[in-house]
Design an enzyme around this catalytic site. Sequence first.
Site, mmCIF file in Angstrom:
data_model
loop_
_atom_site.group_PDB
_atom_site.id
_atom_site.type_symbol
_atom_site.label_atom_id
_atom_site.label_comp_id
_atom_site.label_asym_id
_atom_site.label_seq_id
_atom_site.Cartn_x
_atom_site.Cartn_y
_atom_site.Cartn_z
ATOM 1 N N HIS A 178 1.938 6.793 8.473
ATOM 2 C CA HIS A 178 2.613 7.801 7.858
ATOM 3 C C HIS A 178 2.356 9.276 7.802
ATOM 4 C CE1 HIS A 178 6.059 5.326 5.980
ATOM 5 N NE2 HIS A 178 5.173 4.501 5.539
ATOM 6 N N ALA A 182 0.760 -1.298 -0.013
ATOM 7 C CA ALA A 182 0.089 0.001 -0.209
ATOM 8 C C ALA A 182 0.865 1.167 0.042
ATOM 9 C CB ALA A 182 -1.108 -0.027 1.219
ATOM 10 N N GLU A 198 -0.071 2.938 7.120
ATOM 11 C CA GLU A 198 -0.284 3.778 5.898
ATOM 12 C C GLU A 198 -0.753 5.230 6.661
ATOM 13 O OE1 GLU A 198 1.467 3.340 3.405
ATOM 14 O OE2 GLU A 198 1.453 1.140 3.734
HETATM 15 N N1 0A1 Z 1 6.075 3.608 1.371
HETATM 16 C C1 0A1 Z 1 5.046 2.405 1.214
HETATM 17 C C2 0A1 Z 1 5.709 1.330 0.435
HETATM 18 C C3 0A1 Z 1 5.761 1.513 -1.053
HETATM 19 C C4 0A1 Z 1 7.062 1.879 -1.626
HETATM 20 C C5 0A1 Z 1 7.411 1.876 -2.716
HETATM 21 C C6 0A1 Z 1 6.317 1.841 -3.709
HETATM 22 O O1 0A1 Z 1 6.206 1.682 -5.165
HETATM 23 C C7 0A1 Z 1 7.602 1.702 -5.661
HETATM 24 C C8 0A1 Z 1 4.925 1.424 -3.134
HETATM 25 C C9 0A1 Z 1 4.576 1.373 -2.021
HETATM 26 C C10 0A1 Z 1 4.871 1.639 2.466
HETATM 27 O O2 0A1 Z 1 5.799 1.864 3.027
HETATM 28 O O3 0A1 Z 1 3.963 1.479 2.710
HETATM 29 ZN ZN ZN Z 2 6.012 2.542 5.067
#
Ligand code: 0A1
Ligand code: ZN
Length: 849
Positions: A294, A255, A291
């Site tokens: 975050h 996600a 999420e």
């Molecule tokens: N930041 C999101 C994870 C995520 C990372 C990269 C992505 O595409 C390359 C998609 C999602 C998390 O930590 O949930």
């Molecule tokens: Zn994350």
Amino acid sequence: MRDAAPTTVYLKDYTPFGYLVDSVSLTFDLVPNATRVTARIAFRPNPEAQDRTFFLHGEGLKLIGAQIDGQDVKPELTDQGLTCDVPDGPFLWESEVEIDPANNTALEGLYMSNGMYCTQCEAEGFRKITFYPDRPDVMSTFTVRIYGDLPVMLSNGNPSDSGDGWVEWTDPWPKPAYLFALVAGDLVAHSDRFTTASGQEVDLNLWVRPGDEHKCAFGMEALKKSMRWDEEVYGREYDLDVFNIVAVDDFNMGAMENKGLNIFNSAAVLASPDTSTDGNFERIEAIIAHEYFHNWTGNRITCRDWFQLCLKEGLTVFRDSQFTSDLRSAPVKRISDVIDLRARQFPEDNGPLAHPVRPESFQEINNFYTATVYEKGAEVIGMLKRLVGDAAYAEALDLYFARHDGQACTIEDWLKVFEDVTGRDLAQFKRWYSQAGTPRVAVEERWAEGTYTLTLTQSTPPTPDQPDKAPQVIPVAVGLLGPNGDEVRETQLLELTEERQSFTFEGLAAKPVPSILRGFSAPVILDRETTTEERAFLLAHDTDPFNRWEAGRALAQHTLLDMIVNGTPPEPAYLDGIQSVLRDEALDPAYRALMLGLPGQSELAATLHERGHTPDPMAIWQAVETLRQTMAEHLQDLLPRLHAEAQVDAPYRPDAEQSGKRALGSAVLGLINRIDGGVLAAEEYGKADNMTLQLSALGALIRAGKGAGQLAAFYDQWKDDRLVIDKWFGLQVSLAEPADTVKVAVHLTRHDDFNWKNPNRFRAVLGALAMNHAGFHHESGAGYSLLADWLLRLDPVNPQTTARMCAPFQTWKRYDAKRQEMIAEQLDRIAAAPGLSRDTTEMISRIRG
Ligand code: 0A1
Ligand code: ZN
């Protein structure tokens, strides 16, 4: 388009961008093959920057036109972006580009999934949407207008205007481009409301495709719990009028935390008792929390550059683990996290892909969304919290939010708040962020005249680019038990800072039994030669639930290794010890279910390799089978009672209590199955009224060699539910016997429903193949070539998922020469493919070494 020659980016080369962005205004004219995107971006020179090169990232964009302050300009274009001469003072940049979401199979940038438009911009996907300084330290407010004839059109922030065929969204919070999102399609909402602690009303919507409405209720409850928890535990409130979540079928990861518009892989949010297991429910609850959390750790405070990824990910994983521990059982969560760390992070940290929690260079950042950055990153925060204590941790976090809100930060900023709050020098602690590899801690003990001495020695093996390691600060939680099993010293935290250090405990009446690394207080490997008696003693008496489980685990590992290396029969002390624990009805069923688990076969292979043996996957598989059979026979009289205890007489709830019982029931069924040859499993399959029970019974039937009828029936029952059919694919491969695994996998790749461009379906088959240790490493080498064939096929379509799926090859040097040769051949075959993506090229070259 295939990528150009890879270049390496270094942390040490960081410089700020020459311009600040005051505002961004985007319009999207949505057409499947020819979407037009216009961008109006207000730039001004950044007083903190030296370099005034005006470079905007842009990939795969057809430039229609560009203006600066209303005058047409002709920028210089490369395959990475553009440069242009710009005025000395503030100016307005305008551009129009055309993109092709319908043919975007990489699922990065703006793409289509089942007729729905959606975006994925982390890490560097925004540059596939428009020309922009696509780096996390460039933050701006965004206004987004979407034109299209779709019933639902969403972006970040709050809805601000709409008209016939268009809607406008405004996000008042400055954000980097990686948090941008847009979704448009025929969607329906499951809606609710939340009132924040300070009385702000928030509209909550979970958007799904028509037909999935019945799978939303659990996710919505999880969201509300997360919002409340973050207020209560971290004092963090939500900050927009609306919070949208969207479920998408085609998604590379779990996600994404886009501001106010989280996008989820449908497998990570949709749930119903009929179609989801208890494990799915728990994972969904954790991902929704992750999420949501975050919003503060990632969005309000973001990363200066991608090397700082652990700043948001380690902290947010740590926060979501705290949340799960609070909602469910803390010991069960801790044990599950350690099982996961050992299964996914340890192999990474001890092989060719080892990298620090904060890497110092990369070719493709998408390859660094790893268990090291996420899970070891969270462990590092857990250690910090233990070292400074809960009160100082809370104070440091308050300071972090107060000091850095609205900023793009570094690990230095993070550690500084702890230093300022505690007065402690964290220079040595910082090595946890820069040194790769799992530290090993050797233990020696001495007993003389009432004084017990523990001497701990640490060492971290060399990893790629890091031959020598300095000592780290290792918090080792220790308790001591007296000969009768009483705790004679409560848990205390030893701080191992030197290479070798002794700790003494005085005034003891008898030589104690130490319980070391309680709660798994540091992500290290404990090297300790100890006796079976002592492990059995801890299994019976340790007051620390983690270490009690760990004692059982150590016994299991010990007996399995002995069986494999010396052909010894299973250790009676293990069987008896487990039996006593299982008999104890005061213990949580979930905990007892964990006690019945065995170390993974890949983990056993790693341990054998570390101890100088060449692991034979078939011998490992055989030993596990033998031990399981012996356990079934040894525990035979107890199993019916446990099975009865595991029955749930209330309507299905996916909470800790019920799912713990079902976990125990499933583990017990697995053992009974070995004695009754599938009789109970068939009975349970017939009366299963939820997916947890149905799948566990189906698994048992397959193992008993009696699942063919039910497998076909299961398919017929669920053929219209893609998430259940993913399970159907995966289960067959993961439960196949070693000699059949590849055959089963090949057969499934020929199934009409094997839609390999969908990452979930691809992973259901090929991921399950790689996880079936003895099947994947079958001596024929067919597992290796099958995986390689599919990686080569997927790479031009979806480089990100291909690159992630190279990881199963990372352990190749553990195995015998013949297997190494066969794997090397496949790695070389992949590397030689013309036009291989940058993502996969980097992974294969690091693995090959
Ligand atoms: N930041 C999101 C994870 C995520 C990372 C990269 C992505 O595409 C390359 C998609 C999602 C998390 O930590 O949930
Ligand atoms: Zn994350």
